[in-house]
Design an enzyme around this catalytic site. Structure first.
Site, PDB file in Angstrom:
ATOM      1  N   ASP A  31      33.533 -42.337   3.688  1.00 47.23           N
ATOM      2  CA  ASP A  31      33.856 -42.937   2.330  1.00 47.23           C
ATOM      3  C   ASP A  31      33.602 -44.297   3.172  1.00 47.23           C
ATOM      4  OD1 ASP A  31      33.927 -43.276   0.490  1.00 47.23           O
ATOM      5  OD2 ASP A  31      35.846 -43.067  -0.001  1.00 47.23           O
ATOM      6  N   ASN A  33      30.765 -46.848   3.103  1.00 44.53           N
ATOM      7  CA  ASN A  33      30.774 -46.698   3.186  1.00 44.53           C
ATOM      8  C   ASN A  33      29.545 -48.669   2.352  1.00 44.53           C
ATOM      9  OD1 ASN A  33      29.842 -45.609   5.137  1.00 44.53           O
ATOM     10  ND2 ASN A  33      27.883 -43.849   4.076  1.00 44.53           N
ATOM     11  N   ARG A  35      31.131 -49.854   0.233  1.00 43.05           N
ATOM     12  CA  ARG A  35      32.431 -51.217  -0.255  1.00 43.05           C
ATOM     13  C   ARG A  35      31.537 -52.134   1.434  1.00 43.05           C
ATOM     14  NH1 ARG A  35      37.007 -47.848  -0.409  1.00 43.05           N
ATOM     15  NH2 ARG A  35      35.252 -46.046  -1.410  1.00 43.05           N
ATOM     16  N   SER A  76      27.810 -34.825  -1.327  1.00 46.27           N
ATOM     17  CA  SER A  76      28.120 -34.185  -2.879  1.00 46.27           C
ATOM     18  C   SER A  76      27.475 -34.137  -3.821  1.00 46.27           C
ATOM     19  CB  SER A  76      29.725 -34.241  -2.880  1.00 46.27           C
ATOM     20  OG  SER A  76      28.886 -35.659  -3.733  1.00 46.27           O
ATOM     21  N   GLU A  78      28.242 -34.005  -6.397  1.00 47.53           N
ATOM     22  CA  GLU A  78      28.355 -35.133  -7.878  1.00 47.53           C
ATOM     23  C   GLU A  78      27.316 -36.259  -7.319  1.00 47.53           C
ATOM     24  OE1 GLU A  78      30.850 -33.399  -6.244  1.00 47.53           O
ATOM     25  OE2 GLU A  78      31.389 -32.815  -7.864  1.00 47.53           O
ATOM     26  N   ASN A  79      26.994 -37.130  -5.863  1.00 51.06           N
ATOM     27  CA  ASN A  79      26.112 -37.819  -5.909  1.00 51.06           C
ATOM     28  C   ASN A  79      25.180 -37.241  -6.263  1.00 51.06           C
ATOM     29  OD1 ASN A  79      27.449 -37.799  -2.185  1.00 51.06           O
ATOM     30  ND2 ASN A  79      28.083 -38.448  -3.819  1.00 51.06           N
ATOM     31  N   TRP A  80      24.983 -36.458  -6.533  1.00 53.80           N
ATOM     32  CA  TRP A  80      22.956 -36.879  -7.397  1.00 53.80           C
ATOM     33  C   TRP A  80      23.147 -37.492  -8.401  1.00 53.80           C
ATOM     34  CZ3 TRP A  80      18.963 -35.092  -4.907  1.00 53.80           C
ATOM     35  CH2 TRP A  80      19.630 -33.744  -3.878  1.00 53.80           C
ATOM     36  N   ARG A 198      39.655 -38.936   6.481  1.00 60.42           N
ATOM     37  CA  ARG A 198      39.451 -39.615   5.850  1.00 60.42           C
ATOM     38  C   ARG A 198      38.922 -41.430   5.342  1.00 60.42           C
ATOM     39  NH1 ARG A 198      38.072 -38.216  -0.567  1.00 60.42           N
ATOM     40  NH2 ARG A 198      36.544 -39.750  -1.241  1.00 60.42           N
ATOM     41  N   ARG A 204      42.100 -38.282  -1.348  1.00 62.51           N
ATOM     42  CA  ARG A 204      41.585 -37.991  -2.529  1.00 62.51           C
ATOM     43  C   ARG A 204      41.247 -36.435  -1.470  1.00 62.51           C
ATOM     44  NH1 ARG A 204      40.086 -42.028  -5.807  1.00 62.51           N
ATOM     45  NH2 ARG A 204      38.487 -42.160  -4.210  1.00 62.51           N
ATOM     46  N   SER A 206      38.167 -34.447  -3.002  1.00 62.84           N
ATOM     47  CA  SER A 206      36.947 -35.047  -2.954  1.00 62.84           C
ATOM     48  C   SER A 206      35.867 -33.925  -3.305  1.00 62.84           C
ATOM     49  CB  SER A 206      36.691 -36.078  -3.061  1.00 62.84           C
ATOM     50  OG  SER A 206      37.231 -37.207  -3.299  1.00 62.84           O
TER      51      SER A 206
END
Ligand code: FPP
Length: 250
Positions: A31, A33, A35, A76, A78-80, A198, A204, A206
């Protein structure tokens, strides 16, 4: 000590004699990238590109440390829903990574495999993955990329297959057990992760390895994924070494 011997005794932190017992499977939520890129005034994809280099570094640390399984949460389900340009860019990066490191995987004897809903990926990427999976299938050390993956989706797909077997009469309802569910997950032969790391400080899970993380240890580092280096890797392993794992016992 050879890596085979290490496998039996534990994990050696690179460039040290510090042995970490029982760290066979490391899983990582990569996680930060976006930022990392924003802090530099760069487009988000530049962060993902820098993150790809971290993937390569971490693969090497794991090899040096004798860790047999490395699972990486790359994309993920959800990333779609991210902007199409970022989704396309990430898919292109993944394809390029597989093409670019095929030779290195062969040379370093690493098996590549994926978990997730493979059918969601483009036909080209599916073919690319299938080709490298087949070429590296005989190697013991493994890098497992979670692609179009979510833990709930993996469990739902496993339950659907179980329901089909019950319907077809090949599985008795009484045989539906924890072991049967585990056997229908995407990589049933891979042991549960011992440690989940993480980056970027988020506390989280996730939707990552929900079934498999029942007794995993967690380590969160504030460092953003593109900046994750050897010092952070060692810190994670040292933190794991201090944990007392009781698996619900005393
Ligand atoms: C999360 O950061 C990262 C991702 C969604 C993608 C991870 C992909 C890579 C590291 C590159 C390719 C991977 C492989 C295995 C070659 P984010 O975008 O959510 O960051 P943010 O929270 O700072 O916005």
């Amino acid at each position: 000590m050879t890596n085979d011997e290490l496998q039996m005794t534990g994990t050696l932190i690179p460039n040290s004699s510090f042995l970490i017992p029982n760290l066979n499977h490391l899983a990582m939520i990569m996680d930060g990238n976006g930022r990392w890129a924003r802090q530099r005034g760069l487009p988000r994809l530049a962060g993902h590109e820098a993150g790809t280099e971290t993937v390569r570094r971490v693969m090497n640390y794991c090899r040096d440390a004798g860790i047999r399984y490395l699972t990486l949460y790359a994309f993920s389900t959800e990333n779609w829903s991210r902007p199409q340009g970022e989704v396309d860019g990430l898919m292109a990066l993944l394809g390029a990574f597989i093409r670019k490191y095929e030779e290195e995987l062969m040379e370093k004897q690493v098996r590549l495999r994926t978990i997730g809903n493979r059918a969601d990926l483009s036909a080209g990427l599916q073919a690319e993955i299938a080709r490298v999976e087949a070429a590296t299938a005989h190697f013991e050390r493994q890098v497992i990329i979670a692609l179009s993956y979510s833990g709930r989706n993996e469990i739902a797909r496993a339950v659907r297959r179980i329901a089909e077997e019950v319907r077809d009469g090949t599985l008795a309802p009484e045989a539906v057990s924890e072991a049967a569910i585990a056997a229908h997950l995407d990589a049933p032969d891979v042991p549960d992760p011992d440690l989940i790391v993480r980056t970027s400080g988020e506390m989280r899970v996730s939707n990552f390895l929900l079934w498999q993380c029942a007794y995993s240890e967690f380590h969160i580092t504030p460092v953003l994924w593109p900046d994750f280096g050897e010092a952070e890797f060692k810190e994670a392993l040292e933190a794991f070494a201090k944990r007392s794992r009781r698996f619900g016992g005393v």
